[in-house]
Design a protein around this motif. Structure first.
Motif, PDB file in Angstrom:
ATOM      1  N   LEU A   9      30.095 -33.705 -53.169  1.00 29.75           N
ATOM      2  CA  LEU A   9      28.919 -33.113 -53.803  1.00 29.75           C
ATOM      3  C   LEU A   9      27.726 -34.071 -53.751  1.00 29.75           C
ATOM      4  N   ALA A  10      27.967 -35.358 -53.964  1.00 28.09           N
ATOM      5  CA  ALA A  10      26.891 -36.351 -53.911  1.00 28.09           C
ATOM      6  C   ALA A  10      26.300 -36.447 -52.499  1.00 28.09           C
ATOM      7  N   VAL A  11      27.146 -36.372 -51.480  1.00 25.53           N
ATOM      8  CA  VAL A  11      26.651 -36.397 -50.097  1.00 25.53           C
ATOM      9  C   VAL A  11      25.831 -35.148 -49.815  1.00 25.53           C
ATOM     10  N   VAL A  12      26.333 -33.989 -50.227  1.00 28.86           N
ATOM     11  CA  VAL A  12      25.598 -32.729 -50.015  1.00 28.86           C
ATOM     12  C   VAL A  12      24.244 -32.788 -50.717  1.00 28.86           C
ATOM     13  N   ARG A  13      24.224 -33.320 -51.911  1.00 30.85           N
ATOM     14  CA  ARG A  13      22.954 -33.423 -52.641  1.00 30.85           C
ATOM     15  C   ARG A  13      21.974 -34.330 -51.906  1.00 30.85           C
ATOM     16  N   ALA A  14      22.461 -35.464 -51.420  1.00 30.72           N
ATOM     17  CA  ALA A  14      21.589 -36.390 -50.704  1.00 30.72           C
ATOM     18  C   ALA A  14      21.130 -35.820 -49.363  1.00 30.72           C
ATOM     19  N   GLU A  15      22.004 -35.124 -48.692  1.00 32.70           N
ATOM     20  CA  GLU A  15      21.675 -34.606 -47.359  1.00 32.70           C
ATOM     21  C   GLU A  15      20.731 -33.408 -47.414  1.00 32.70           C
ATOM     22  N   THR A  16      21.020 -32.439 -48.300  1.00 30.46           N
ATOM     23  CA  THR A  16      20.297 -31.159 -48.224  1.00 30.46           C
ATOM     24  C   THR A  16      19.915 -30.563 -49.575  1.00 30.46           C
ATOM     25  N   THR A  17      20.103 -31.327 -50.649  1.00 36.80           N
ATOM     26  CA  THR A  17      19.901 -30.785 -52.003  1.00 36.80           C
ATOM     27  C   THR A  17      20.545 -29.404 -52.137  1.00 36.80           C
ATOM     28  N   TYR A  18      21.817 -29.339 -51.731  1.00 32.96           N
ATOM     29  CA  TYR A  18      22.693 -28.168 -51.892  1.00 32.96           C
ATOM     30  C   TYR A  18      22.270 -26.961 -51.061  1.00 32.96           C
ATOM     31  N   ARG A  19      21.612 -27.198 -49.927  1.00 29.31           N
ATOM     32  CA  ARG A  19      21.182 -26.076 -49.085  1.00 29.31           C
ATOM     33  C   ARG A  19      21.869 -26.146 -47.722  1.00 29.31           C
ATOM     34  N   ASN A  20      22.178 -24.984 -47.181  1.00 36.02           N
ATOM     35  CA  ASN A  20      22.804 -24.878 -45.871  1.00 36.02           C
ATOM     36  C   ASN A  20      21.691 -24.819 -44.825  1.00 36.02           C
ATOM     37  N   LEU A  21      21.345 -25.969 -44.246  1.00 33.01           N
ATOM     38  CA  LEU A  21      20.176 -26.091 -43.385  1.00 33.01           C
ATOM     39  C   LEU A  21      20.527 -26.509 -41.975  1.00 33.01           C
ATOM     40  N   MET A  22      19.689 -26.121 -41.036  1.00 36.08           N
ATOM     41  CA  MET A  22      19.716 -26.636 -39.671  1.00 36.08           C
ATOM     42  C   MET A  22      18.411 -27.415 -39.507  1.00 36.08           C
ATOM     43  N   VAL A  23      18.499 -28.724 -39.260  1.00 30.14           N
ATOM     44  CA  VAL A  23      17.300 -29.551 -39.128  1.00 30.14           C
ATOM     45  C   VAL A  23      17.394 -30.423 -37.879  1.00 30.14           C
ATOM     46  N   ASP A  24      16.440 -31.310 -37.709  1.00 31.32           N
ATOM     47  CA  ASP A  24      16.378 -32.203 -36.547  1.00 31.32           C
ATOM     48  C   ASP A  24      16.419 -31.400 -35.252  1.00 31.32           C
ATOM     49  N   ASP A  25      15.593 -30.345 -35.190  1.00 28.76           N
ATOM     50  CA  ASP A  25      15.558 -29.473 -34.014  1.00 28.76           C
ATOM     51  C   ASP A  25      16.936 -28.921 -33.672  1.00 28.76           C
TER      52      ASP A  25
END
Length: 105
Positions: A9-25
């Motif tokens: 959960l802490a990693v998910v929060r740091a990475e995406t603030t709990y969102r399912n995202l596609m980033v970095d192109d």
């Protein structure tokens, strides 16, 4: 994968603030921001073919983190997870702070 719920959960929060995202192109996918180019063998081993599927994303991300924790202490494992190197980082400090909050919160 042997990763605590709080750590994931802490990693998910740091990475995406709990969102399912596609980033970095399109290079980084899902809640745990897994990059397929580095994890194709892991995805095949775990039977994951879609990193935007939450279950598959968590399986790959947690498996990778578990592997890193077998090699490194927590701070180094987190820095490697995020940036491919070891040592202290803003990212690892953020994740560890979130983790402490979940443990005591």
């Amino acid at each position: 994968a042997g990763i605590s719920y709080e750590l994931a959960l802490a990693v998910v929060r740091a990475e995406t603030t709990y969102r399912n995202l596609m980033v970095d192109d399109g290079a980084s996918a899902g809640y745990m921001q897994v990059q397929e180019r580095w994890h194709t063998d892991r995805m095949d081993r775990l039977g994951v073919d879609d990193l935007m599927d939450p279950l598959g994303n968590f399986r790959v991300g947690c498996d990778f983190l578990a592997e890193l924790l077998e090699k490194y202490e927590l701070e180094d494992a987190l820095t490697w997870y995020n940036g491919g190197r070891t040592g202290p980082s803003e990212y690892s400090r953020k994740v560890m702070a979130y983790l402490e909050g979940y443990k005591h919160g």
